[in-house]
Design a protein around this motif. Structure first.
Motif, PDB file in Angstrom:
ATOM      1  N   HIS A 191       0.841  -1.197   0.000  1.00 30.03           N
ATOM      2  CA  HIS A 191       0.000   0.000   0.000  1.00 30.03           C
ATOM      3  C   HIS A 191       0.880   1.252   0.000  1.00 30.03           C
ATOM      4  O   HIS A 191       1.862   1.341   0.740  1.00 30.03           O
ATOM      5  N   GLY A 192       0.497   2.244  -0.824  1.00 31.70           N
ATOM      6  CA  GLY A 192       1.274   3.465  -0.887  1.00 31.70           C
ATOM      7  C   GLY A 192       1.274   4.255   0.400  1.00 31.70           C
ATOM      8  O   GLY A 192       2.160   5.087   0.627  1.00 31.70           O
ATOM      9  N   ALA A 193       0.279   4.017   1.267  1.00 31.66           N
ATOM     10  CA  ALA A 193       0.224   4.725   2.554  1.00 31.66           C
ATOM     11  C   ALA A 193       1.107   4.095   3.605  1.00 31.66           C
ATOM     12  O   ALA A 193       1.339   4.694   4.659  1.00 31.66           O
ATOM     13  N   TYR A 239      -1.762   5.290  -8.103  1.00 29.95           N
ATOM     14  CA  TYR A 239      -1.218   6.268  -7.166  1.00 29.95           C
ATOM     15  C   TYR A 239      -0.943   5.668  -5.793  1.00 29.95           C
ATOM     16  O   TYR A 239      -0.033   6.104  -5.086  1.00 29.95           O
ATOM     17  N   ASN A 240      -1.736   4.677  -5.397  1.00 30.09           N
ATOM     18  CA  ASN A 240      -1.669   4.210  -4.014  1.00 30.09           C
ATOM     19  C   ASN A 240      -1.088   2.811  -3.868  1.00 30.09           C
ATOM     20  O   ASN A 240      -1.360   2.117  -2.894  1.00 30.09           O
ATOM     21  N   ILE A 241      -0.293   2.386  -4.856  1.00 32.23           N
ATOM     22  CA  ILE A 241       0.328   1.061  -4.793  1.00 32.23           C
ATOM     23  C   ILE A 241       1.834   1.196  -4.939  1.00 32.23           C
ATOM     24  O   ILE A 241       2.327   1.791  -5.906  1.00 32.23           O
ATOM     25  N   CYS A 242       2.588   0.653  -4.003  1.00 31.61           N
ATOM     26  CA  CYS A 242       4.032   0.502  -4.153  1.00 31.61           C
ATOM     27  C   CYS A 242       4.262  -0.748  -4.994  1.00 31.61           C
ATOM     28  O   CYS A 242       3.893  -1.849  -4.567  1.00 31.61           O
TER      29      CYS A 242
END
Length: 380
Positions: A191-193, A239-242
């Motif tokens: 998760h990008g967060a 945008y929100n995925i590593c």
């Protein structure tokens, strides 16, 4: 000298080729046109080497044997010139002037046939797949130099960075060796967060891209040329995925064999080391494509003599870090690769630019050089 109607016809051939570009090993229409013209002028035509190659022979018996080579393939580039003779094939164009090289040698072939060849043999080599696909090597593997032995071999490339009336023929290195490489970085995505729960795939790719281009400066002497360029980076989907993978690609260039070895070794060390530091792994596919293009001094001197006799300003300027598969022919046979000035007035896009167009004004200059070289080589 050339009849003006013949020059006009050569321009028409060039424009026709430009409208109908064909990329590596697909140059069927191009080779059909070449073979038809040569056969009509009385050349003995052989087809099929490297799939779409054409070789034409005139003369025979005792005496020197010379090879004159032109490349015939286009590039996978979308043309934006807006010219009347612009490419009609989306995503393909003659952005390097091979259409001009072909028309130049055809114009010379017409006159050589009309004048005849005595005391030797002239082989015209129309070679496919110069652009990164090693058509010269494949022609040789298919028997080019066994079927058509040459005592010397020459190639010409138009050079937009030189004014018309100038020619470069160095006694040694003209163009660099090159390799291509693909680097795949693999790690755990997430998760990008919450980046702490994933590996640094993007960070590794960014650091490798920056560090790789510093390798020549840190690993080679300032007196030893070398280039390492990252030309592609691909990774991520949202945008929100590593992401868990990243891909880099690029090219390396060199003249000295030890420098080539150093660039390959250091790129591997840097990629693996940076990837490991980010908790990732790196996989590298490194492919050496072309050797350096090295002229032999005697043949380069002949080229300069002919150029000077034509009134050309001949020089031995610095070599280029670009590459050329004519190098494979020069590994087998003495010869020379030449640059013929082809700059235009005003805007003058360089080779491989989407707005590039070959300068038709130099067609008769290059053809005259070929005629004089063939005549001198065969004592005709």
């Amino acid at each position: 000298m050339f009849d003006s109607s013949h020059i006009d016809e050569a321009v028409a051939w060039r424009h026709d080729l430009h409208r109908h570009p064909e990329i590596a090993y697909q140059e069927t229409r191009t080779s059909d046109m070449i073979a038809r013209l040569l056969d009509g002028w009385g050349w003995q035509v052989h087809r099929g080497l490297a799939t779409t190659g054409v070789v034409a022979t005139l003369g025979g018996g005792n005496g020197p044997r010379i090879g004159l080579r032109a490349d015939i393939d286009a590039l996978p580039i979308h043309e934006v010139t807006g010219l009347a003779h612009a490419s009609t094939i989306p995503g393909m164009m003659h952005a390097c002037g091979h259409d001009g090289h072909t028309a130049m040698l055809l114009l010379a072939a017409r006159r050589i046939a009309a004048e005849g060849v005595t005391g030797g043999t002239v082989h015209l080599i129309f070679q496919p797949a110069e652009e990164s696909e090693a058509g010269a090597r494949v022609m040789i593997e298919d028997g080019l130099l066994d079927l058509f032995p040459c005592d010397s071999v020459y190639g010409i490339h138009n050079w937009p960075g030189l004014a018309p009336g100038r020619m470069v023929a160095r006694d040694d290195a003209m163009m660099a060796a090159f390799a291509v490489f693909d680097i795949t970085i693999t790690g755990k995505g997430g998760h990008g967060a919450m980046p702490e729960q994933s590996d640094g795939v993007i960070a590794a790719a960014a650091r490798i891209a920056a560090a790789a281009q510093e390798i020549p400066a840190r690993s080679l002497s300032p007196l030893t040329p070398g280039v390492l360029s990252i030309t592609q980076i691909h990774s991520g989907s949202a945008y929100n995925i590593c992401p868990d993978t990243a891909a880099l690609a690029g090219t390396a260039r060199w003249f000295d064999a030890d420098a080539g070895d150093t660039l390959e070794r250091r790129l591997s060390e840097v990629a693996h080391g940076i990837a490991a530091a980010q908790g990732c792994t790196a996989r590298i596919d490194y492919q050496r494509r072309y050797p350096a293009t090295i002229n032999t001094p005697a043949e380069a001197a002949i080229a300069r003599d002919i150029g000077e006799a034509m009134g050309l300003e001949t020089t031995t300027a610095d070599p280029s870090m670009a590459s050329e598969d004519f190098a494979f022919m020069l590994e087998k046979v003495p010869g020379a690769y030449l640059w013929l000035g082809g700059a235009r007035e005003g805007a003058n896009p360089g080779l491989h630019a989407t707005s590039y167009d070959f300068n038709d004004a130099i067609l008769p200059t290059g053809a005259e050089f070929w005629v004089r070289l063939a005549r001198r080589a065969t004592r005709g």
